[in-house]
Design a protein around this motif. Sequence first.
Motif, PDB file in Angstrom:
ATOM      1  N   SER A  56      76.773 -57.309 -74.568  1.00  0.00           N
ATOM      2  CA  SER A  56      75.404 -56.378 -75.416  1.00  0.00           C
ATOM      3  C   SER A  56      74.777 -56.262 -74.391  1.00  0.00           C
ATOM      4  O   SER A  56      74.125 -55.292 -74.060  1.00  0.00           O
ATOM      5  CB  SER A  56      75.260 -57.611 -75.791  1.00  0.00           C
ATOM      6  OG  SER A  56      75.198 -59.273 -75.147  1.00  0.00           O
ATOM      7  N   ASN A  57      75.255 -57.319 -72.552  1.00  0.00           N
ATOM      8  CA  ASN A  57      73.767 -56.761 -71.565  1.00  0.00           C
ATOM      9  C   ASN A  57      74.657 -55.468 -71.490  1.00  0.00           C
ATOM     10  O   ASN A  57      73.187 -54.838 -70.877  1.00  0.00           O
ATOM     11  CB  ASN A  57      74.379 -57.636 -70.978  1.00  0.00           C
ATOM     12  CG  ASN A  57      74.099 -59.011 -71.251  1.00  0.00           C
ATOM     13  OD1 ASN A  57      74.424 -59.811 -71.749  1.00  0.00           O
ATOM     14  ND2 ASN A  57      73.062 -60.040 -70.780  1.00  0.00           N
ATOM     15  N   GLY A  58      75.955 -55.103 -70.732  1.00  0.00           N
ATOM     16  CA  GLY A  58      76.622 -53.698 -70.571  1.00  0.00           C
ATOM     17  C   GLY A  58      75.308 -52.489 -71.484  1.00  0.00           C
ATOM     18  O   GLY A  58      74.750 -51.516 -71.073  1.00  0.00           O
ATOM     19  N   ILE A  59      75.400 -52.989 -72.996  1.00  0.00           N
ATOM     20  CA  ILE A  59      75.523 -52.047 -73.348  1.00  0.00           C
ATOM     21  C   ILE A  59      73.684 -51.879 -73.967  1.00  0.00           C
ATOM     22  O   ILE A  59      73.428 -50.402 -73.858  1.00  0.00           O
ATOM     23  CB  ILE A  59      76.221 -51.895 -75.251  1.00  0.00           C
ATOM     24  CG1 ILE A  59      76.032 -50.611 -76.439  1.00  0.00           C
ATOM     25  CG2 ILE A  59      76.052 -53.256 -75.803  1.00  0.00           C
ATOM     26  CD1 ILE A  59      76.763 -50.298 -77.108  1.00  0.00           C
ATOM     27  N   SER A  60      73.374 -53.169 -73.191  1.00  0.00           N
ATOM     28  CA  SER A  60      71.858 -52.552 -73.940  1.00  0.00           C
ATOM     29  C   SER A  60      71.522 -51.870 -72.197  1.00  0.00           C
ATOM     30  O   SER A  60      70.536 -51.500 -72.443  1.00  0.00           O
ATOM     31  CB  SER A  60      70.712 -54.227 -74.113  1.00  0.00           C
ATOM     32  OG  SER A  60      71.582 -55.088 -72.844  1.00  0.00           O
ATOM     33  N   ALA A  61      71.887 -52.118 -71.217  1.00  0.00           N
ATOM     34  CA  ALA A  61      71.415 -51.310 -69.522  1.00  0.00           C
ATOM     35  C   ALA A  61      71.658 -49.961 -70.420  1.00  0.00           C
ATOM     36  O   ALA A  61      70.555 -49.168 -69.203  1.00  0.00           O
ATOM     37  CB  ALA A  61      72.079 -51.867 -68.748  1.00  0.00           C
ATOM     38  N   PHE A  62      72.798 -49.549 -71.165  1.00  0.00           N
ATOM     39  CA  PHE A  62      72.896 -47.720 -71.482  1.00  0.00           C
ATOM     40  C   PHE A  62      71.751 -47.330 -71.710  1.00  0.00           C
ATOM     41  O   PHE A  62      71.402 -46.413 -71.677  1.00  0.00           O
ATOM     42  CB  PHE A  62      73.782 -48.151 -72.109  1.00  0.00           C
ATOM     43  CG  PHE A  62      74.812 -46.735 -72.001  1.00  0.00           C
ATOM     44  CD1 PHE A  62      74.445 -45.480 -70.858  1.00  0.00           C
ATOM     45  CD2 PHE A  62      75.350 -46.756 -73.738  1.00  0.00           C
ATOM     46  CE1 PHE A  62      75.548 -44.408 -72.122  1.00  0.00           C
ATOM     47  CE2 PHE A  62      75.367 -45.053 -74.206  1.00  0.00           C
ATOM     48  CZ  PHE A  62      75.321 -44.289 -73.369  1.00  0.00           C
ATOM     49  N   LEU A  63      71.817 -48.596 -73.173  1.00  0.00           N
ATOM     50  CA  LEU A  63      70.774 -48.019 -74.290  1.00  0.00           C
ATOM     51  C   LEU A  63      69.442 -47.667 -73.626  1.00  0.00           C
ATOM     52  O   LEU A  63      68.700 -46.858 -73.879  1.00  0.00           O
ATOM     53  CB  LEU A  63      70.776 -48.632 -75.129  1.00  0.00           C
ATOM     54  CG  LEU A  63      72.317 -48.754 -76.141  1.00  0.00           C
ATOM     55  CD1 LEU A  63      71.849 -49.974 -77.714  1.00  0.00           C
ATOM     56  CD2 LEU A  63      72.745 -47.257 -76.967  1.00  0.00           C
ATOM     57  N   ASP A  64      69.142 -48.975 -73.219  1.00  0.00           N
ATOM     58  CA  ASP A  64      68.101 -48.693 -72.378  1.00  0.00           C
ATOM     59  C   ASP A  64      67.645 -47.129 -71.558  1.00  0.00           C
ATOM     60  O   ASP A  64      66.559 -46.392 -71.536  1.00  0.00           O
ATOM     61  CB  ASP A  64      67.582 -49.620 -71.775  1.00  0.00           C
ATOM     62  CG  ASP A  64      66.146 -50.286 -70.614  1.00  0.00           C
ATOM     63  OD1 ASP A  64      65.182 -49.942 -71.472  1.00  0.00           O
ATOM     64  OD2 ASP A  64      65.827 -50.153 -69.721  1.00  0.00           O
ATOM     65  N   GLU A  65      68.948 -47.658 -71.200  1.00  0.00           N
ATOM     66  CA  GLU A  65      68.350 -45.697 -70.035  1.00  0.00           C
ATOM     67  C   GLU A  65      68.825 -44.385 -70.604  1.00  0.00           C
ATOM     68  O   GLU A  65      67.964 -43.593 -69.938  1.00  0.00           O
ATOM     69  CB  GLU A  65      69.631 -45.753 -69.260  1.00  0.00           C
ATOM     70  CG  GLU A  65      70.240 -44.572 -67.611  1.00  0.00           C
ATOM     71  CD  GLU A  65      71.063 -45.115 -67.329  1.00  0.00           C
ATOM     72  OE1 GLU A  65      70.896 -44.147 -66.562  1.00  0.00           O
ATOM     73  OE2 GLU A  65      71.783 -45.739 -67.407  1.00  0.00           O
ATOM     74  N   ILE A  66      69.047 -44.342 -71.714  1.00  0.00           N
ATOM     75  CA  ILE A  66      69.337 -43.436 -72.118  1.00  0.00           C
ATOM     76  C   ILE A  66      67.967 -42.658 -72.961  1.00  0.00           C
ATOM     77  O   ILE A  66      68.453 -42.552 -73.860  1.00  0.00           O
ATOM     78  CB  ILE A  66      70.233 -42.649 -72.934  1.00  0.00           C
ATOM     79  CG1 ILE A  66      71.174 -43.849 -74.092  1.00  0.00           C
ATOM     80  CG2 ILE A  66      71.391 -42.819 -71.986  1.00  0.00           C
ATOM     81  CD1 ILE A  66      72.345 -43.447 -74.557  1.00  0.00           C
ATOM     82  N   GLN A  67      67.472 -44.134 -73.821  1.00  0.00           N
ATOM     83  CA  GLN A  67      67.038 -43.777 -75.463  1.00  0.00           C
ATOM     84  C   GLN A  67      65.790 -43.347 -74.431  1.00  0.00           C
ATOM     85  O   GLN A  67      65.082 -42.461 -75.839  1.00  0.00           O
ATOM     86  CB  GLN A  67      66.440 -45.728 -74.881  1.00  0.00           C
ATOM     87  CG  GLN A  67      65.261 -44.929 -76.772  1.00  0.00           C
ATOM     88  CD  GLN A  67      64.868 -47.010 -77.000  1.00  0.00           C
ATOM     89  OE1 GLN A  67      64.824 -47.968 -75.944  1.00  0.00           O
ATOM     90  NE2 GLN A  67      64.249 -47.238 -78.024  1.00  0.00           N
ATOM     91  N   PRO A  68      65.021 -42.940 -73.920  1.00  0.00           N
ATOM     92  CA  PRO A  68      63.922 -42.073 -73.330  1.00  0.00           C
ATOM     93  C   PRO A  68      64.236 -40.246 -74.460  1.00  0.00           C
ATOM     94  O   PRO A  68      63.683 -39.538 -74.122  1.00  0.00           O
ATOM     95  CB  PRO A  68      64.010 -42.117 -71.747  1.00  0.00           C
ATOM     96  CG  PRO A  68      64.047 -43.189 -71.665  1.00  0.00           C
ATOM     97  CD  PRO A  68      65.202 -43.541 -72.665  1.00  0.00           C
ATOM     98  N   SER A  69      65.555 -40.187 -73.574  1.00  0.00           N
ATOM     99  CA  SER A  69      65.954 -38.689 -74.368  1.00  0.00           C
ATOM    100  C   SER A  69      66.641 -38.581 -75.444  1.00  0.00           C
ATOM    101  O   SER A  69      66.860 -37.528 -76.206  1.00  0.00           O
ATOM    102  CB  SER A  69      67.040 -38.527 -72.470  1.00  0.00           C
ATOM    103  OG  SER A  69      68.189 -38.667 -73.008  1.00  0.00           O
ATOM    104  N   GLN A  70      67.272 -39.616 -75.759  1.00  0.00           N
ATOM    105  CA  GLN A  70      67.778 -39.588 -77.308  1.00  0.00           C
ATOM    106  C   GLN A  70      68.605 -39.099 -77.517  1.00  0.00           C
ATOM    107  O   GLN A  70      68.779 -37.998 -78.731  1.00  0.00           O
ATOM    108  CB  GLN A  70      66.220 -39.604 -78.485  1.00  0.00           C
ATOM    109  CG  GLN A  70      65.796 -40.866 -78.429  1.00  0.00           C
ATOM    110  CD  GLN A  70      65.008 -41.394 -79.560  1.00  0.00           C
ATOM    111  OE1 GLN A  70      65.464 -40.868 -80.868  1.00  0.00           O
ATOM    112  NE2 GLN A  70      64.704 -42.529 -80.008  1.00  0.00           N
TER     113      GLN A  70
END
Length: 120
Positions: free
Chosen positions: A88-102
């Motif tokens: 979960s820590n890895g996927i949350s870091a990934f999502l946090d990185e890509i969320q602005p561009s969605q």
Amino acid sequence: MIKDKGWRFYGRRAGRKLNAQRQNALEQYYPQLEIKDYNADGTLDPASLFSEPFDKFTLEIGFGNGERLAEHLTREPNTGFIGAEPFSNGISAFLDEIQPSQPQNIRALMDDAIPLVKSF
């Protein structure tokens, strides 16, 4: 070891408590990208996971914090990416990185990849 769906998973699914920003990314963005319906019967068409057509599909298993995967999302917009990461820590870091561009060329599974692989 966690026994789930008849499979054995060796490894961690969570580490440190997520900070508010990563928890928000996980709660707000993961449901939009989550792979929900699949059976390990070999009948899943990767194209069915996306609303747009793509030239090809790439499966990334165990993408960690997703730095490499995030880079490929922007570099290869005509590829549909499927990522599996149980941590979960890895996927949350990934999502946090890509969320602005969605980006719309990613679908993700926060679970063991073996049942997903068997579904293709």
